[in-house]
Scaffold this motif. Structure first.
Motif, mmCIF file in Angstrom:
data_model
loop_
_atom_site.group_PDB
_atom_site.id
_atom_site.type_symbol
_atom_site.label_atom_id
_atom_site.label_comp_id
_atom_site.label_asym_id
_atom_site.label_seq_id
_atom_site.Cartn_x
_atom_site.Cartn_y
_atom_site.Cartn_z
ATOM 1 N N ARG A 1 80.287 64.084 54.796
ATOM 2 C CA ARG A 1 79.367 64.736 55.730
ATOM 3 C C ARG A 1 79.952 64.669 57.133
ATOM 4 O O ARG A 1 80.501 63.642 57.530
ATOM 5 C CB ARG A 1 77.993 64.053 55.700
ATOM 6 C CG ARG A 1 77.436 63.907 54.284
ATOM 7 C CD ARG A 1 75.971 63.538 54.316
ATOM 8 N NE ARG A 1 75.177 64.666 54.770
ATOM 9 C CZ ARG A 1 74.001 64.552 55.406
ATOM 10 N NH1 ARG A 1 73.501 63.367 55.673
ATOM 11 N NH2 ARG A 1 73.343 65.632 55.781
ATOM 12 N N VAL B 1 81.993 61.450 61.075
ATOM 13 C CA VAL B 1 82.192 61.683 59.643
ATOM 14 C C VAL B 1 81.679 60.489 58.867
ATOM 15 O O VAL B 1 81.885 59.336 59.271
ATOM 16 C CB VAL B 1 83.691 61.895 59.310
ATOM 17 C CG1 VAL B 1 83.877 62.180 57.824
ATOM 18 C CG2 VAL B 1 84.297 63.009 60.145
ATOM 19 N N LYS B 2 80.990 60.755 57.775
ATOM 20 C CA LYS B 2 80.653 59.684 56.828
ATOM 21 C C LYS B 2 81.002 60.146 55.427
ATOM 22 O O LYS B 2 80.919 61.337 55.116
ATOM 23 C CB LYS B 2 79.179 59.311 56.919
ATOM 24 C CG LYS B 2 78.882 58.460 58.157
ATOM 25 C CD LYS B 2 77.493 57.924 58.199
ATOM 26 C CE LYS B 2 77.338 57.034 59.441
ATOM 27 N NZ LYS B 2 75.936 56.692 59.696
ATOM 28 N N MET B 3 81.393 59.204 54.624
ATOM 29 C CA MET B 3 81.817 59.551 53.276
ATOM 30 C C MET B 3 81.283 58.500 52.316
ATOM 31 O O MET B 3 81.242 57.320 52.632
ATOM 32 C CB MET B 3 83.338 59.540 53.255
ATOM 33 C CG MET B 3 83.935 59.761 51.899
ATOM 34 S SD MET B 3 85.729 59.767 52.080
ATOM 35 C CE MET B 3 86.132 58.650 50.765
ATOM 36 N N SER B 4 80.843 58.950 51.164
ATOM 37 C CA SER B 4 80.333 58.007 50.180
ATOM 38 C C SER B 4 80.896 58.358 48.826
ATOM 39 O O SER B 4 80.955 59.529 48.448
ATOM 40 C CB SER B 4 78.806 58.087 50.153
ATOM 41 O OG SER B 4 78.313 57.070 49.322
ATOM 42 N N GLU B 5 81.332 57.355 48.098
ATOM 43 C CA GLU B 5 81.865 57.647 46.771
ATOM 44 C C GLU B 5 81.376 56.614 45.772
ATOM 45 O O GLU B 5 81.066 55.481 46.140
ATOM 46 C CB GLU B 5 83.393 57.682 46.788
ATOM 47 C CG GLU B 5 84.012 56.400 47.303
ATOM 48 C CD GLU B 5 85.501 56.528 47.587
ATOM 49 O OE1 GLU B 5 86.085 57.562 47.251
ATOM 50 O OE2 GLU B 5 86.075 55.595 48.152
ATOM 51 N N THR C 1 88.820 64.016 55.373
ATOM 52 C CA THR C 1 88.177 63.223 56.434
ATOM 53 C C THR C 1 89.130 63.029 57.623
ATOM 54 O O THR C 1 88.678 62.990 58.766
ATOM 55 C CB THR C 1 87.693 61.853 55.908
ATOM 56 O OG1 THR C 1 88.765 61.195 55.248
ATOM 57 C CG2 THR C 1 86.542 62.028 54.934
ATOM 58 N N PRO D 1 75.080 58.694 54.731
ATOM 59 C CA PRO D 1 76.358 59.077 54.116
ATOM 60 C C PRO D 1 76.170 59.846 52.809
ATOM 61 O O PRO D 1 77.113 60.425 52.302
ATOM 62 C CB PRO D 1 77.034 57.730 53.852
ATOM 63 C CG PRO D 1 75.913 56.756 53.714
ATOM 64 C CD PRO D 1 74.793 57.266 54.588
ATOM 65 N N LEU D 2 74.984 59.813 52.256
ATOM 66 C CA LEU D 2 74.782 60.520 50.994
ATOM 67 C C LEU D 2 73.630 61.497 51.122
ATOM 68 O O LEU D 2 72.807 61.405 52.024
ATOM 69 C CB LEU D 2 74.558 59.540 49.832
ATOM 70 C CG LEU D 2 73.231 58.827 49.683
ATOM 71 C CD1 LEU D 2 73.060 58.343 48.249
ATOM 72 C CD2 LEU D 2 73.148 57.653 50.622
#
Lengths: 581, 197
Positions: free
Chosen positions: B56, B36-40, B26, B64-65
């Motif tokens: 993403r 940028v998006k991030m999901s965990e 990222t 984000p997902l």
């Protein structure tokens, strides 16, 4: 400069920018990191409370005294905190007061997926629903303004994906506010029936004012594109809707969702041919929109349960399955397990070898004691339920004349959270239950938070250690056993003694979690002597991820083993030995 | 909408270092000017469960997902996690998979066996780049850099070499481990080139 923050981190920053001075919370996924990220902001006193009710009351007290305050919890925590919440709504606030609830659609780390938006409606309080990290920050600032302007607590409702997703955030200028001068105000803060009768009327007036605010809130905005399709959405579901609907779709983005801006919604609906209401979990907005006589499509196509994602929504809207490729292989489930060296293993192994015992469990790592191969729990309901569900079962079995040995099991943090009242219940009402505290000296499942038994506060100060022995003794338990679960003989003997004990007794099973960083843990390695191993598989019944079978013999993964020796103690052929490191 | 948005999914087992990879990834994307998006999902990660992270990026990212059939590339830190996560891939998705096994409890306890045809089956359905990054990391001198080897392989496989990866490594990796992580990154790229050839 933009910062790449999780929703929880952005909320922490928002609390700082809003000049919050007192915060109280109880850890719970997905909300925990909000308070863990308050550390850099020295202006905010922040603490872990024993439970969510306490946290809400502490924060509310701070608001009454004249500073901005916050309480944070996971969705089920708000059930615990509902009592002060409903009355704080009547009384109103001093300085701004915000309650954060982080819901968990799809139950990634929870026992249910209740939709806490209903609390805003039931308690008659305003609610914000951010969709990304920037909104987490900006809406938090606005939430405090709304709280003060309308003299009411505000619910700040997040979900797992909002809390745990990262996106770019621009910071604002931190506020520096004066405390409101405190003076006693009994008509406002003493919730006597006479005062409550007045507050009840005022609350309806406040809700009318909030309905007007909702119509013009900067977080309720129309994005006009085409006139064919209109979408109303809020929170994380809004981003999914934006991803899925075609480019010429008009949106009514709602960030402030209780009370709903019904005039804005009506006007929006009149300017589109087809109206969709896209929300995750319950038809919270849809029900009200339909009740207002506005026709819309929502839960008749969108799933009413589990987390939403773009593919699910696309499939729901079009009725067509998204194309994927099949792989002709199956993944075996990889369930979470008790860590190698987990102190809970010795206790659950001991119970797993006993017949005719009933074990009411609780919420925490030790919930995993209910999974194979240990399989030692009969129930897990809610925080504190370990003792009291056991109590109810014991009374039922007495009524029907069945003799059972019943254990109520919970952890140290859970004991302080809501186990103590259960311990009192068992003693007071003469229950035939053995309460057991699995004291691993940390709140572990949520990622190592301190609690009243650990000797430290959230802000890192040394604290008095609250003694559970002293509590049991003070309640009236005659015998309190304390045992190290890693010594299986001692563990077994203690269970025998407790079962035989004719007086009210309790067991404290004590050994610190192997993940606690500030403790130096003894490290060693257990090794299998392959010549001695008779492949009896007894070592597999302890359910340790480091122990497995290879080429027909027991094998221990040296990268995972920390030398707790539980497998060694159960081996009937002395085929496992310990190597000191 | 958002046709230019690309989706990377990292999948592994708690403790395998997916978090550092997502940070480096990222950082490089943000520095290159992408949204940028991030999901965990990490609630149970410490307990040896499956973990996955979605990253993403594009001009403007909304969700984000993603769901099924939506990711461009899957980087699997373990074979079985690759199999578990493939439904997320587009039909023409790419898989970078570590030829490495971590036994889940049902296998360890003898209730199930770990299949040995995973990579073969994955390759029938997708373009797969498979190699043993665990072994390569040990040969490089530190078993933990397996994760950055896989990142290097992903960069090669997904043609992302134009980003400033070195700067991202400098920002996210502690100085004393920078050198070996740089080597790991380059090794991952060359291994992917070899596998792809």
């Amino acid at each position: 400069m933009k910062h790449f923050l999780s929703g929880n981190e952005a909320v922490a920053r928002g609390l700082y920018e809003a000049d919050v001075r007192v915060g109280s919370a109880y850890p719970g996924t997905p909300s925990t990191e909000i308070f863990e990220n308050l550390h850099p902001y020295e202006s905010i006193y922040h603490e872990w409370a024993p439970n969510e009710k306490v946290a809400t009351e502490v924060a509310y007290g701070a608001s009454i005294a004249g500073v901005r305050s916050v309480a944070a919890m996971k969705h089920v925590g708000l059930n615990v905190a509902a009592d002060p919440l409903f009355t704080a709504a009547y009384n109103g606030v001093g300085r701004g007061f915000v309650i954060i609830s982080a819901d968990d659609p799809s139950m990634h780390s929870s026992q249910n997926e209740q939709d806490n938006r209903h609390y805003a409606k039931a308690a008659k309080i305003p609610m914000f629903e951010p969709s990304d990290s920037q909104e987490c920050l900006e809406m938090m600032r606005e939430a405090f303004d709304v709280s003060e302007r309308f003299d009411i607590p505000v619910l700040f409702r997040m979900t797992t994906r909002v809390s745990h997703s990262r996106s770019l955030v621009e910071f604002g200028e931190p506020l520096k506010l004066e405390a409101f001068p405190y003076s006693r105000n009994t008509k406002k803060y003493i919730a006597s029936p006479a005062n409550a009768m007045v507050h009840r009327v005022e609350l309806e007036e406040k809700m009318k004012g909030l309905a007007e605010y909702s119509e013009t809130s900067p977080f309720n905005v129309v994005e006009k594109r085409g006139g064919k399709i209109g979408v109303i959405s809020a929170g994380g579901a809004m981003l999914i809707a934006k991803e899925v609907f075609p480019e010429d779709t008009s949106f009514l983005k709602l960030g402030f969702t209780n009370p709903l801006p019904m005039n804005l919604i009506r006007e929006f609906s009149e300017n589109v041919e087809t109206l969709y209401v896209i929300e995750e979990l319950d038809p919270f907005m849809e029900t009200e929109i339909k009740a207002a006589g506005i026709d819309c499509t929502g839960k008749d196509v969108v799933p009413p349960m589990y987390e939403l994602n773009p593919t699910l929504l696309r499939e729901a809207l079009t009725g067509e399955k998204v194309a994927t490729r099949e792989v002709d292989a199956k993944a075996i489930p990889r369930p979470p397990v008790l860590c190698p060296g987990c102190p809970h293993r010795g206790f659950f192994y001991t119970l797993s070898k006993r017949k005719n015992v009933i074990v009411a469990g609780d919420i925490g790592c030790y919930t995993l004691g209910g999974s194979p191969p240990l399989s030692s729990l009969d129930s897990v309901i809610c925080m504190g339920g370990g003792f009291t569900i056991a109590m109810g079962m014991s009374k039922a079995f007495e009524q029907i004349g069945e003799k059972k040995t019943i254990f109520g099991v919970l952890g140290d943090s859970t004991f302080f959270h809501s186990g103590i009242t259960g311990a009192i219940e068992i003693l007071y009402n003469n229950g035939h239950v053995i309460p057991v505290v699995l004291d691993n000296s940390i709140t572990s499942m949520t990622g190592q938070q301190d609690n009243p038994g650990t000797g430290y506060t959230l802000m890192g100060e040394i604290a008095d250690v609250v003694s559970m022995e002293a509590i049991f003794r003070a309640v009236g338990y005659r015998k309190i056993f304390t045992v190290d679960p890693q010594d299986l003989d001692a563990m077994n003997k203690t269970v025998d003694e407790a079962i035989a004990c004719e007086e009210p007794c309790a067991i404290i099973v004590r050994r610190p979690c192997v993940l606690i960083k500030r403790i130096k843990h003894e490290r060693a390695l257990c090794v299998v002597d392959r010549d001695k191993c008779k492949s009896c598989r007894r070592c597999l019944t302890v359910g340790c991820p480091a122990v497995f079978f290879e080429d027909g013999k027991a094998t221990i993964d040296p990268n995972l083993c920390i030398g707790c020796t539980v497998c060694m103690q159960v081996c009937p052929f002395d085929a496992i030995y310990k190597e000191e490191e | 909408m958002n046709n230019d948005v690309r989706t990377i999914v990292l999948a592994g087992v708690g403790g395998q270092g997916t978090i550092l990879v997502s940070r480096v990834l990222t950082t490089a994307l943000i520095d290159a000017g992408y949204d940028v998006k991030m999901s965990e999902i990490h609630g149970m990660a410490q307990r040896g469960g499956s973990v996955s992270t979605t990253v993403r990026y594009g001009k403007k990212v909304e969700s984000p997902l993603v769901g099924k059939g939506a990711a461009d590339i899957l980087v699997a830190f373990e074979q079985m996690e690759a199999v578990r996560t493939t439904p997320v891939l587009k039909k023409d998705g790419i898989i970078v998979v570590n030829d490495y096994k971590i036994m889940p409890l049902p296998v360890a306890s003898g209730a199930a066996t770990y299949p040995d045809n995973y990579i073969e089956e994955l390759s029938k359905a997708f373009h797969v780049i498979a190699f043993n990054a665990g072994q390569a990391a040990i040969e490089l001198g530190n078993a933990r850099v397996m994760n950055i080897i896989l990142l290097g392989a992903m960069v090669e496989a997904f043609d992302m070499g134009n980003l400033d990866w070195d700067s991202a490594l400098v920002k996210q990796v502690p100085t004393k481990f920078l050198d070996i992580n740089r080597k790991a990154f380059e090794l991952g790229r060359s291994m992917a080139r070899k596998e792809n050839a």
